[in-house]
Design a protein around this motif. Structure first.
Motif, PDB file in Angstrom:
ATOM      1  N   ASN A   2      -7.037  -5.005   3.349  1.00  0.00           N
ATOM      2  CA  ASN A   2      -7.006  -3.683   2.722  1.00  0.00           C
ATOM      3  C   ASN A   2      -6.123  -2.678   3.451  1.00  0.00           C
ATOM      4  O   ASN A   2      -6.152  -1.483   3.141  1.00  0.00           O
ATOM      5  CB  ASN A   2      -8.426  -3.102   2.593  1.00  0.00           C
ATOM      6  CG  ASN A   2      -9.280  -3.863   1.613  1.00  0.00           C
ATOM      7  OD1 ASN A   2      -8.778  -4.330   0.589  1.00  0.00           O
ATOM      8  ND2 ASN A   2     -10.558  -4.006   1.913  1.00  0.00           N
TER       9      ASN A   2
ATOM     10  N   PHE B 214       0.844  -1.187   0.000  1.00  0.00           N
ATOM     11  CA  PHE B 214       0.000   0.000   0.000  1.00  0.00           C
ATOM     12  C   PHE B 214       0.885   1.245   0.000  1.00  0.00           C
ATOM     13  O   PHE B 214       2.108   1.164  -0.073  1.00  0.00           O
ATOM     14  CB  PHE B 214      -0.908   0.028   1.245  1.00  0.00           C
ATOM     15  CG  PHE B 214      -1.702  -1.236   1.457  1.00  0.00           C
ATOM     16  CD1 PHE B 214      -2.746  -1.565   0.612  1.00  0.00           C
ATOM     17  CD2 PHE B 214      -1.407  -2.103   2.504  1.00  0.00           C
ATOM     18  CE1 PHE B 214      -3.480  -2.725   0.794  1.00  0.00           C
ATOM     19  CE2 PHE B 214      -2.122  -3.264   2.710  1.00  0.00           C
ATOM     20  CZ  PHE B 214      -3.171  -3.579   1.841  1.00  0.00           C
TER      21      PHE B 214
ATOM     22  N   ASN C  83      -8.954  -1.410  -2.354  1.00  0.00           N
ATOM     23  CA  ASN C  83      -7.761  -2.239  -2.552  1.00  0.00           C
ATOM     24  C   ASN C  83      -8.116  -3.681  -2.887  1.00  0.00           C
ATOM     25  O   ASN C  83      -7.413  -4.347  -3.639  1.00  0.00           O
ATOM     26  CB  ASN C  83      -6.888  -2.210  -1.290  1.00  0.00           C
ATOM     27  CG  ASN C  83      -6.262  -0.855  -1.054  1.00  0.00           C
ATOM     28  OD1 ASN C  83      -5.907  -0.160  -1.994  1.00  0.00           O
ATOM     29  ND2 ASN C  83      -6.121  -0.477   0.206  1.00  0.00           N
TER      30      ASN C  83
ATOM     31  N   ASN D  23      -3.651   5.098   0.068  1.00  0.00           N
ATOM     32  CA  ASN D  23      -4.669   4.046  -0.066  1.00  0.00           C
ATOM     33  C   ASN D  23      -4.664   3.031   1.066  1.00  0.00           C
ATOM     34  O   ASN D  23      -5.465   2.108   1.056  1.00  0.00           O
ATOM     35  CB  ASN D  23      -4.526   3.336  -1.419  1.00  0.00           C
ATOM     36  CG  ASN D  23      -3.248   2.494  -1.500  1.00  0.00           C
ATOM     37  OD1 ASN D  23      -2.519   2.314  -0.533  1.00  0.00           O
ATOM     38  ND2 ASN D  23      -2.968   1.981  -2.688  1.00  0.00           N
ATOM     39  N   ASN D  24      -3.760   3.166   2.036  1.00  0.00           N
ATOM     40  CA  ASN D  24      -3.749   2.231   3.166  1.00  0.00           C
ATOM     41  C   ASN D  24      -5.073   2.338   3.916  1.00  0.00           C
ATOM     42  O   ASN D  24      -5.412   3.388   4.456  1.00  0.00           O
ATOM     43  CB  ASN D  24      -2.590   2.540   4.113  1.00  0.00           C
ATOM     44  CG  ASN D  24      -2.454   1.496   5.212  1.00  0.00           C
ATOM     45  OD1 ASN D  24      -2.526   0.303   4.966  1.00  0.00           O
ATOM     46  ND2 ASN D  24      -2.274   1.946   6.432  1.00  0.00           N
TER      47      ASN D  24
END
Length: 693
Positions: free
Chosen positions: A199, A161, A171, A165-166
């Protein structure tokens, strides 16, 4: 290396079925008894095949690698299959992502909206270091919708990631991390743990690496992930109970009955219909060696057993023992001492110099505004030292730079403005912070501020297409705006002003509505920016008398009488702005003979002569909607009426633009005024706009 695909049972029975059918067709003369027996046998085989297909949901998909020599893996970054057959994920390259994928995606669902099937994974791995327990980051097994992880960051994100977007649901990524460094920012429990990730690198559940002894259920044995020898891990997902089990044990030990980790999580909300299996690794800031020796997978069944005797051997890394370390210290220590003293001196000097360069003005009263204050060193770094190549605008207001905040990678516009009064800056910062809470799609977001050595730095969202005046007057290299874009921008700014005047918690008067303060995002939507002159007050209260500020040509005539800005003075500026956008002309300009021409007067004269469409920007070459152009020109004149009581409010303006209410006729009294004469009578010809107030 051994790779298997178990669709053989189906093929075998299909072949028998075809053979038997052909024999029945060929022996039409056989007795009726034989025909009946053959028919029943054919029926039984058909029922078995139907039952096999229904029970399994699909033909079982599985593979097994015992070593990776000749394996058709997809590799990127630092990942490589070495000559011994080991899959090496790190290869001594610092902060370099390494990914290894099984080449073909697995079908985890029968349909896009179906549930994820049960699956089982097992792999054998080892993390080695030439420096004992010196720690680099670990690695992860993952299931992802794509092989493209090029946007992932190394270090704490394990090449899966990034800071943006973490944690994002988009994801669609499931992972099991084997982490050897504790990163508190992602909630790591220690520096030797196994985690289940969905995700995000913030694990759903994690536990110290180890295993539970089957003979003594309460006995837990920890395992060092670094240097502890090869280990095997099993990851099992049950579709019916949605239970995820992760089990760890030394290689050669049978799988413990009690898993290390167990949690319930429906992966049908995570995994896509087809997804890729793989490993991801980044060594971090110290040298590490991450190896995978064997790997197996199965859908709807137990992963094939990995035979330890068929796995490749780990390399013997050179170790620095006590004797070699002692000799090394005897040689290096005297040199290191001298270098250390010099380094301390240099670092001390640079730190003092850097502190002086980045010294900020910070008062006790600013504590409450902390979250909205940026560190000067971050803004300095974002603009590479406020270099001219990052300059995107300059004028009486100050200079504006484009920058990228190092920590968040956020693109921003940074404005540097001078100030001279402690009380003025205190009031200004208070209002900047208040305006930082504004949230509307047609306003440029004010992110915060910083103070340093007599200057104020304001931080805004960066707008890709710059200011509107660059588009109108040909200073942009991009194509000019067409009529549809111009009319939409007018409506955008009207919507933004309505929010400021009527729809936010307080009434906000912008006090400087003009084309150069309208910025365009990547889709050419208009956003009103530069709240440096804005004032706000509670709904129902009257605004206080202030200094006269604004830009000549946009300032309402009554402002000089009262010294008071109101929502209707913003409406006046908006009216001039509308005429500017439609006509492609500045509010005030000089003709070839040096005479001043006022845009409002020129449009009004043409309106009186019924030739108002002659004022539409000639760069449009007649490509515009006559009805919309007449509406905009009339609205511009109505909003810029000399008398504030004759102007509409912004809610009425939106109703006119949306066609929900017909425009009123211009009052005949309007034609008795000339804006230029009003401005000269009020002293506007000598008025100088201050950069801030």
């Amino acid at each position: 290396m051994q790779l298997q695909n178990h669709s053989a049972p189906y093929a075998k029975y299909k072949s028998l079925f075809s053979e038997l059918f052909c024999k029945i067709q060929a022996h039409k003369a056989m007795s009726s008894t034989k025909v009946i027996v053959s028919f029943l046998l054919l029926l039984l085989i058909s029922l078995y095949l139907l039952d096999f297909s229904t029970a399994s949901g699909s033909y079982p998909e599985q593979f097994i690698y015992t070593g990776f020599t000749g394996a058709n893996l997809t590799l990127d970054g630092s990942a490589k299959v070495i000559s011994s057959g080991l899959l090496a994920l790190s290869r001594d390259k610092l902060r370099k992502n390494g990914h290894a994928f099984h080449p073909a995606p697995m079908r985890f669902r029968h349909s896009p909206n179906g549930t994820v099937q049960s699956f089982s994974v097992s792999f054998v791995f080892s993390i080695l270091s030439s420096f004992g327990d010196m720690r680099g980051h670990g690695f992860a097994f993952f299931i992802a919708p794509t092989m493209d992880l090029s946007g992932a960051f190394p270090i704490q994100f394990l090449g899966l990631f990034n800071g943006t977007n973490n944690g994002s649901l988009s994801n669609h990524l499931f992972a099991v991390e084997l982490d050897t460094i504790q990163n508190t920012e992602v909630g790591d429990i220690d520096n030797n743990h196994v985690g289940i990730d969905v995700n995000s690198l913030n694990s759903v559940k994690s536990f110290t690496a180890g295993f539970h002894n089957d003979s003594k259920s309460d006995l837990f044995t920890s395992l060092p992930l670094i240097g502890g020898g090869p280990m095997q891990i099993w990851v099992d997902y049950d579709a019916k109970s949605t239970q995820i089990n992760v089990t760890l044990a030394p290689l050669g030990m049978s799988k413990p009955v009690r898993p290390l980790l167990s949690t319930t999580y429906d992966l049908s909300a995570v995994l896509t219909q087809q997804a890729y299996l793989g490993f991801s690794c980044v060594p971090g800031s110290s040298t590490g060696h991450h190896y995978v020796l064997g790997w197996s997978f199965a859908m709807n069944s137990v992963a094939p057993i990995i035979d330890p005797t068929k796995l490749p051997e780990l390399p013997q890394l050179p170790q620095l023992g006590p004797r070699s370390q002692s000799k090394l210290l005897e040689t290096i220590l005297p040199i290191a001492s001298v270098v250390l003293i010099l380094a301390i001196g240099i670092v001390g000097f640079l730190k003092v110099r850097k502190t002086y360069m980045h010294k900020e003005v910070r008062e006790a009263w600013e504590v409450e505004y902390g979250p909205h204050r940026f560190a000067y060193k971050d803004l300095f770094g974002a603009t590479k030292g406020f270099k001219d190549k990052h300059l995107i605008g300059a004028g009486g207001f100050g200079r504006v730079y484009k920058g990228v905040i190092p920590t968040s990678k956020l693109e921003v516009a940074i404005k540097r403005v001078a100030y001279d009064s402690e009380q003025a800056i205190k009031e200004f910062v208070a209002e900047v912070v208040s305006l930082g809470h504004l949230q509307h799609r047609n306003l440029v977001r004010l992110l915060g501020y910083c103070r340093r050595k007599g200057e104020l730095l304001l931080v805004y969202d960066y707008m890709e297409n710059g200011s509107l005046d660059n588009q109108l007057y040909g200073q942009s290299s991009k194509p000019g705006l067409d009529w549809g874009q111009r009319f939409r921008i007018i409506k955008d700014i009207a919507s933004g002003l309505l929010y400021l005047h009527d729809e936010w918690d307080k009434v906000v008067i912008h006090r400087d509505v003009k084309a150069s303060n309208v910025l365009l995002d990547e889709e050419l939507n208009g956003r009103l920016g530069d709240f440096g002159l804005a004032r706000l007050y509670d709904h129902g209260n009257n605004p206080q008398t202030t200094n006269v500020v604004g830009t000549v040509g946009y300032i309402a005539p009554e402002v000089l009488h009262t010294g008071k800005a109101t929502t209707l003075t913003d409406v006046f500026g908006f009216g001039v702005f509308v005429l500017e956008v439609v006509c492609g002309q500045k509010p005030i300009k000089q003709d070839s003979e040096g005479n001043q021409l006022v845009l409002v007067d020129w449009v009004l004269q043409n309106w009186h002569k019924k030739t108002v469409l002659d004022t539409v920007d000639i760069k449009l070459q007649g490509n515009y909607d006559n009805k919309e152009a007449c509406l905009a020109l009339t609205l511009g004149l109505l909003c810029s009426h000399p008398f504030p009581d004759s102007r509409p409010n912004m809610r009425q303006v939106m109703q006119y633009l949306d066609g929900d209410m017909p425009l009123p006729e211009l009052h005949p009294s309007y034609f008795n005024f000339h804006m230029l004469a009003l401005m000269e009578n009020e002293g506007f010809n000598s008025y100088i706009v201050p950069p801030h107030a």
